[in-house]
Enzyme design. Structure first.
Site, mmCIF file in Angstrom:
data_model
loop_
_atom_site.group_PDB
_atom_site.id
_atom_site.type_symbol
_atom_site.label_atom_id
_atom_site.label_comp_id
_atom_site.label_asym_id
_atom_site.label_seq_id
_atom_site.Cartn_x
_atom_site.Cartn_y
_atom_site.Cartn_z
ATOM 1 N N LYS A 68 0.189 -15.152 -10.870
ATOM 2 C CA LYS A 68 -1.139 -14.530 -10.863
ATOM 3 C C LYS A 68 -2.243 -15.563 -11.119
ATOM 4 C CE LYS A 68 0.084 -10.804 -9.460
ATOM 5 N NZ LYS A 68 -0.535 -10.024 -8.395
ATOM 6 N N ASN A 97 -2.612 -7.434 -1.925
ATOM 7 C CA ASN A 97 -2.314 -6.699 -3.171
ATOM 8 C C ASN A 97 -0.832 -6.664 -3.516
ATOM 9 O OD1 ASN A 97 -2.872 -4.323 -5.213
ATOM 10 N ND2 ASN A 97 -1.317 -3.561 -3.798
ATOM 11 N N ILE A 127 -2.677 -0.550 -15.424
ATOM 12 C CA ILE A 127 -3.063 0.559 -14.551
ATOM 13 C C ILE A 127 -1.837 1.443 -14.338
ATOM 14 C CG2 ILE A 127 -4.116 1.151 -12.330
ATOM 15 C CD1 ILE A 127 -5.841 -0.758 -14.116
ATOM 16 N N ALA A 139 0.808 -1.229 0.000
ATOM 17 C CA ALA A 139 0.000 0.000 0.000
ATOM 18 C C ALA A 139 0.836 1.271 0.000
ATOM 19 C CB ALA A 139 -0.939 -0.005 1.209
ATOM 20 N N TYR A 180 5.613 -14.245 -13.616
ATOM 21 C CA TYR A 180 4.544 -13.381 -13.089
ATOM 22 C C TYR A 180 3.167 -13.975 -13.411
ATOM 23 C CZ TYR A 180 1.585 -9.220 -12.605
ATOM 24 O OH TYR A 180 0.589 -8.347 -12.252
HETATM 25 P P1 NAP Z 1 3.827 -0.951 -7.619
HETATM 26 O O1 NAP Z 1 3.460 0.417 -8.042
HETATM 27 O O2 NAP Z 1 5.187 -1.466 -7.941
HETATM 28 O O3 NAP Z 1 3.578 -1.113 -6.047
HETATM 29 C C1 NAP Z 1 3.817 -2.362 -5.447
HETATM 30 C C2 NAP Z 1 3.571 -2.274 -3.966
HETATM 31 O O4 NAP Z 1 3.816 -3.571 -3.369
HETATM 32 C C3 NAP Z 1 4.493 -1.298 -3.259
HETATM 33 O O5 NAP Z 1 3.805 -0.719 -2.188
HETATM 34 C C4 NAP Z 1 5.599 -2.204 -2.745
HETATM 35 O O6 NAP Z 1 6.268 -1.577 -1.669
HETATM 36 C C5 NAP Z 1 4.788 -3.431 -2.331
HETATM 37 N N1 NAP Z 1 5.533 -4.675 -2.224
HETATM 38 C C6 NAP Z 1 6.285 -5.300 -3.170
HETATM 39 N N2 NAP Z 1 6.812 -6.431 -2.690
HETATM 40 C C7 NAP Z 1 6.382 -6.537 -1.398
HETATM 41 C C8 NAP Z 1 6.596 -7.482 -0.370
HETATM 42 N N3 NAP Z 1 7.362 -8.571 -0.549
HETATM 43 N N4 NAP Z 1 6.007 -7.272 0.836
HETATM 44 C C9 NAP Z 1 5.246 -6.182 1.041
HETATM 45 N N5 NAP Z 1 4.996 -5.257 0.106
HETATM 46 C C10 NAP Z 1 5.573 -5.434 -1.095
HETATM 47 O O7 NAP Z 1 2.816 -2.039 -8.236
HETATM 48 P P2 NAP Z 1 1.296 -1.899 -8.724
HETATM 49 O O8 NAP Z 1 1.307 -1.659 -10.187
HETATM 50 O O9 NAP Z 1 0.546 -0.997 -7.838
HETATM 51 O O10 NAP Z 1 0.803 -3.407 -8.503
HETATM 52 C C11 NAP Z 1 0.107 -3.791 -7.337
HETATM 53 C C12 NAP Z 1 -0.532 -5.140 -7.563
HETATM 54 O O11 NAP Z 1 -1.378 -5.068 -8.693
HETATM 55 C C13 NAP Z 1 0.462 -6.266 -7.833
HETATM 56 O O12 NAP Z 1 0.017 -7.456 -7.217
HETATM 57 C C14 NAP Z 1 0.412 -6.400 -9.341
HETATM 58 O O13 NAP Z 1 0.746 -7.699 -9.758
HETATM 59 C C15 NAP Z 1 -1.043 -6.101 -9.600
HETATM 60 N N6 NAP Z 1 -1.309 -5.652 -10.961
HETATM 61 C C16 NAP Z 1 -0.870 -4.432 -11.408
HETATM 62 C C17 NAP Z 1 -1.175 -4.028 -12.693
HETATM 63 C C18 NAP Z 1 -0.782 -2.682 -13.232
HETATM 64 O O14 NAP Z 1 -1.052 -2.441 -14.411
HETATM 65 N N7 NAP Z 1 -0.193 -1.797 -12.465
HETATM 66 C C19 NAP Z 1 -1.872 -4.889 -13.543
HETATM 67 C C20 NAP Z 1 -2.286 -6.129 -13.072
HETATM 68 C C21 NAP Z 1 -2.012 -6.493 -11.770
HETATM 69 P P3 NAP Z 1 7.770 -1.976 -1.220
HETATM 70 O O15 NAP Z 1 8.574 -2.106 -2.477
HETATM 71 O O16 NAP Z 1 8.201 -0.881 -0.318
HETATM 72 O O17 NAP Z 1 7.627 -3.280 -0.494
#
Ligand code: NAP
Length: 257
Positions: free
Chosen positions: A161, A91, A190, A15, A157
């Site tokens: 998922k 998430n 996103i 988050a 990945y």
């Molecule tokens: P993001 O901008 O890279 O943010 C990822 C978040 O997860 C950050 O807060 C990160 O903080 C945290 N995180 C990563 N590894 C972690 C761990 N081991 N423990 C705790 N926190 C962790 O990614 P996002 O695009 O928002 O994606 C969020 C979710 O949506 C993911 O599951 C991703 O697969 C899914 N998703 C995203 C998209 C898209 O288009 N953006 C599409 C499909 C699915 P820290 O690095 O500080 O831990």
């Protein structure tokens, strides 16, 4: 239209940025009290402060969801500060892009440890408290990539998922009698820090393949998460909701030209 969720205790993993930050803020706007989880404590603290400035309640927790100690810390914080756990938004996720021939076992394992094991460990750590409520909610952030589509560089990945959905379906059955629902959102592309780091070419090609001709925004996903958490969604479990601006629909290139 929907009953208020004010006062509910919500854990949102991942988050500090992107979709998770959007989910945390949306639940806080709805009056929920939010545990903001990330490995970067400083970034989680900033999100919690933003929520507080806007009049909400949030506690930052520094934790790696791939570890038992990490998920235990986030669950304990929810109990200590908010008296329990009503809603878990699992998430946190990472998406390094590497083709199979170049992929190390360590990278494969890291993706699985965060995305898939992190989902399992988060659910397990919150289970006792979710059960106590009689109406617990688990919302998993999966993806279209893996469950519905493929992309070069995303094999680990995509597997993680898809694995989340396999986990979800059995979890939904196991937890149904306790009144806990388990559902997943499948975001398309996103606009988040993580996605934008994949580069301008990636963003341009994705935008061109989305019928709505724009990337999604984090609120698109947060609103779907909020819906799954409502009282009114209490008879929906083990289901997926694609939120992608129509990206998985076209049968031909002509459909998106
Ligand atoms: P993001 O901008 O890279 O943010 C990822 C978040 O997860 C950050 O807060 C990160 O903080 C945290 N995180 C990563 N590894 C972690 C761990 N081991 N423990 C705790 N926190 C962790 O990614 P996002 O695009 O928002 O994606 C969020 C979710 O949506 C993911 O599951 C991703 O697969 C899914 N998703 C995203 C998209 C898209 O288009 N953006 C599409 C499909 C699915 P820290 O690095 O500080 O831990």
């Amino acid at each position: 239209m929907f009953a208020s969720l004010a006062g509910r205790s919500v854990i949102v993993t991942g988050a500090s940025k992107g979709i998770g930050r959007g989910i945390a803020k949306r639940f806080a706007e709805a009056g929920c009290r939010v545990i903001v989880v990330a490995r970067s404590g400083e970034a989680a603290k900033l999100v919690a402060e933003d929520i507080a400035v806007a009049g909400g309640a949030a506690i930052p927790v520094t934790a790696d969801v791939g570890t038992e100690a990490g998920v235990a810390a986030m669950a304990a914080a929810a109990v200590e500060h908010f008296g329990g756990i009503d809603i878990l938004c699992a998430n946190a996720g990472i998406f390094p892009t590497t083709r199979i021939g170049d992929m190390s076992m360590a990278e494969f394992d890291e993706v699985m440890a965060t995305n898939l094991r992190g989902t399992f460990l988060s659910v397990k750590a919150c289970l006792a408290e979710l059960t106590k409520t009689g109406r617990g909610r688990i919302v998993i952030t999966s993806s279209i990539t893996g469950p519905m589509t493929g992309q070069p560089g995303f094999s680990h990945y995509g597997a993680s998922k898809s694995g989340q959905l396999g986990f979800m379906r059995s979890a939904a059955i196991e937890l149904a009698a306790a009144g806990i629902t388990v559902n997943a959102i499948l975001p398309g592309n996103i606009a988040t820090e993580g996605l934008l780091s994949l580069g301008a070419d990636y963003v341009a090609s994705m935008t061109a393949s989305i019928p709505m001709k724009r990337l999604g925004v984090v609120e698109d996903i947060a609103n779907a998460a909020l819906f799954f958490a409502t009282e009114e969604a209490g008879y929906i479990t083990g289901q997926t909701l694609v939120v992608d601006g129509g990206q998985v629909l076209p049968e031909s290139l002509a459909a998106v030209e």
